[in-house]
Design a protein around this motif. Structure first.
Motif, PDB file in Angstrom:
ATOM      1  N   MET A  36      -9.624  34.497  41.830  1.00 31.09           N
ATOM      2  CA  MET A  36      -9.837  33.058  42.017  1.00 31.09           C
ATOM      3  C   MET A  36     -11.251  32.771  42.501  1.00 31.09           C
ATOM      4  SD  MET A  36      -6.172  31.554  43.232  1.00 31.09           S
ATOM      5  CE  MET A  36      -6.780  29.890  43.053  1.00 31.09           C
ATOM      6  N   LEU A  39     -13.801  33.396  39.719  1.00 32.67           N
ATOM      7  CA  LEU A  39     -13.877  32.252  38.810  1.00 32.67           C
ATOM      8  C   LEU A  39     -14.687  31.119  39.419  1.00 32.67           C
ATOM      9  CD1 LEU A  39     -10.202  32.316  37.493  1.00 32.67           C
ATOM     10  CD2 LEU A  39     -12.252  32.595  36.080  1.00 32.67           C
ATOM     11  N   MET A  40     -14.526  30.919  40.729  1.00 37.84           N
ATOM     12  CA  MET A  40     -15.306  29.860  41.396  1.00 37.84           C
ATOM     13  C   MET A  40     -16.798  30.167  41.334  1.00 37.84           C
ATOM     14  SD  MET A  40     -13.409  27.392  42.218  1.00 37.84           S
ATOM     15  CE  MET A  40     -14.577  26.423  43.149  1.00 37.84           C
ATOM     16  N   GLN A  43     -17.887  29.421  37.841  1.00 38.25           N
ATOM     17  CA  GLN A  43     -17.843  27.984  37.577  1.00 38.25           C
ATOM     18  C   GLN A  43     -19.011  27.261  38.252  1.00 38.25           C
ATOM     19  OE1 GLN A  43     -14.204  25.344  37.190  1.00 38.25           O
ATOM     20  NE2 GLN A  43     -14.693  24.940  39.330  1.00 38.25           N
ATOM     21  N   TRP A  49     -17.989  24.030  35.495  1.00 41.79           N
ATOM     22  CA  TRP A  49     -16.888  24.238  34.538  1.00 41.79           C
ATOM     23  C   TRP A  49     -16.981  25.621  33.920  1.00 41.79           C
ATOM     24  CZ3 TRP A  49     -17.232  24.090  28.918  1.00 41.79           C
ATOM     25  CH2 TRP A  49     -18.537  23.961  28.441  1.00 41.79           C
ATOM     26  N   LEU A  50     -15.832  26.044  33.365  1.00 34.88           N
ATOM     27  CA  LEU A  50     -15.711  27.399  32.827  1.00 34.88           C
ATOM     28  C   LEU A  50     -15.590  27.372  31.309  1.00 34.88           C
ATOM     29  CD1 LEU A  50     -13.138  28.708  35.430  1.00 34.88           C
ATOM     30  CD2 LEU A  50     -15.427  29.677  35.092  1.00 34.88           C
ATOM     31  N   MET A  55     -14.585  32.905  31.271  1.00 34.99           N
ATOM     32  CA  MET A  55     -13.255  33.367  31.708  1.00 34.99           C
ATOM     33  C   MET A  55     -13.016  34.803  31.225  1.00 34.99           C
ATOM     34  SD  MET A  55     -10.723  30.102  31.291  1.00 34.99           S
ATOM     35  CE  MET A  55     -11.436  29.148  29.976  1.00 34.99           C
ATOM     36  N   VAL A  73      -6.522  29.588  35.416  1.00 34.19           N
ATOM     37  CA  VAL A  73      -7.422  28.442  35.221  1.00 34.19           C
ATOM     38  C   VAL A  73      -6.636  27.199  34.804  1.00 34.19           C
ATOM     39  CG1 VAL A  73      -9.284  27.550  33.767  1.00 34.19           C
ATOM     40  CG2 VAL A  73      -9.465  29.840  34.761  1.00 34.19           C
ATOM     41  N   TYR A  79     -10.218  24.295  38.802  1.00 33.94           N
ATOM     42  CA  TYR A  79     -11.026  24.818  37.701  1.00 33.94           C
ATOM     43  C   TYR A  79     -11.128  23.775  36.595  1.00 33.94           C
ATOM     44  CZ  TYR A  79     -10.004  29.151  40.123  1.00 33.94           C
ATOM     45  OH  TYR A  79      -9.876  30.107  41.087  1.00 33.94           O
ATOM     46  N   ASN A  80     -12.292  23.711  35.994  1.00 31.93           N
ATOM     47  CA  ASN A  80     -12.516  22.760  34.908  1.00 31.93           C
ATOM     48  C   ASN A  80     -12.874  23.522  33.638  1.00 31.93           C
ATOM     49  OD1 ASN A  80     -12.392  20.306  36.621  1.00 31.93           O
ATOM     50  ND2 ASN A  80     -14.186  21.251  37.579  1.00 31.93           N
TER      51      ASN A  80
END
Ligand code: FES
Length: 166
Positions: A36, A39-40, A43, A49-50, A55, A73, A79-80
């Motif tokens: 998590m 991913l942040m 992002q 955004w991803l 990803m 996500v 998450y965007n």
């Protein structure tokens, strides 16, 4: 640099370093526990955004199935998967906020920004999202803008908050 970093990845060296530091919190064979935050990091560096390739890169970096990353996500609203404005506004409309006027707050944001939920203002400044409980029920109604909570909202407070944001 970890063994994973030395393999080819489309993640930037800065993101890889941040992930590597974060992974020191977990056993070496539990890298996916850091997904998590990984991913942040990805992002944030990508303007909020991803992309699918980001990803995939995170999944590969953590040696986990890509589908598992897509599931995370798509589950969490933080998450965007589309471009967002500089400020992402999450208005909570769950039960405590709803009973304390979140409908009025959300409508006011929509009116002031001239957008609906999941839309971004033409100038790219704001994206408006509706969200479930953000665990600040005692200060309802509330919203989160970027990483900060704004509580006990009134329409006047909303005006003041929007005026403050660059
Ligand atoms: S219901 Fe809005 S923060 Fe919990």
């Amino acid at each position: 640099m970890t063994e994973a970093t030395q393999r080819k990845t489309s993640l930037s060296p800065r993101v890889c370093s941040a992930i590597d530091r974060w992974l020191t919190r977990y056993p070496a064979d539990q890298k996916r526990s850091g997904v998590m935050q990984a991913l942040m990091f990805a992002q944030e560096e990508n303007g909020g955004w991803l992309t699918t390739s980001l990803m995939d890169a995170v999944a590969d970096y953590l040696d986990m199935p890509r589908i598992a990353v897509y599931e995370i996500v798509s589950f969490y609203t933080l998450y965007n998967i589309h471009p967002v404005g500089r400020h992402v506004i999450y208005v909570c409309t769950n039960i405590s906020c709803m009973l304390n006027g979140s409908d009025r707050i959300l409508s006011h944001f929509k009116k002031r920004l001239e957008i609906d939920c999941n839309e971004t203002t033409i100038d790219g400044k704001f994206t408006l999202r509706e969200t479930e409980c953000l665990a600040a029920c005692t200060a309802a109604p509330m919203c989160q803008i970027n990483k900060k909570y704004y509580e006990n909202l009134t329409t006047e407070k909303v005006d003041a908050i929007l005026a403050e944001l660059e």
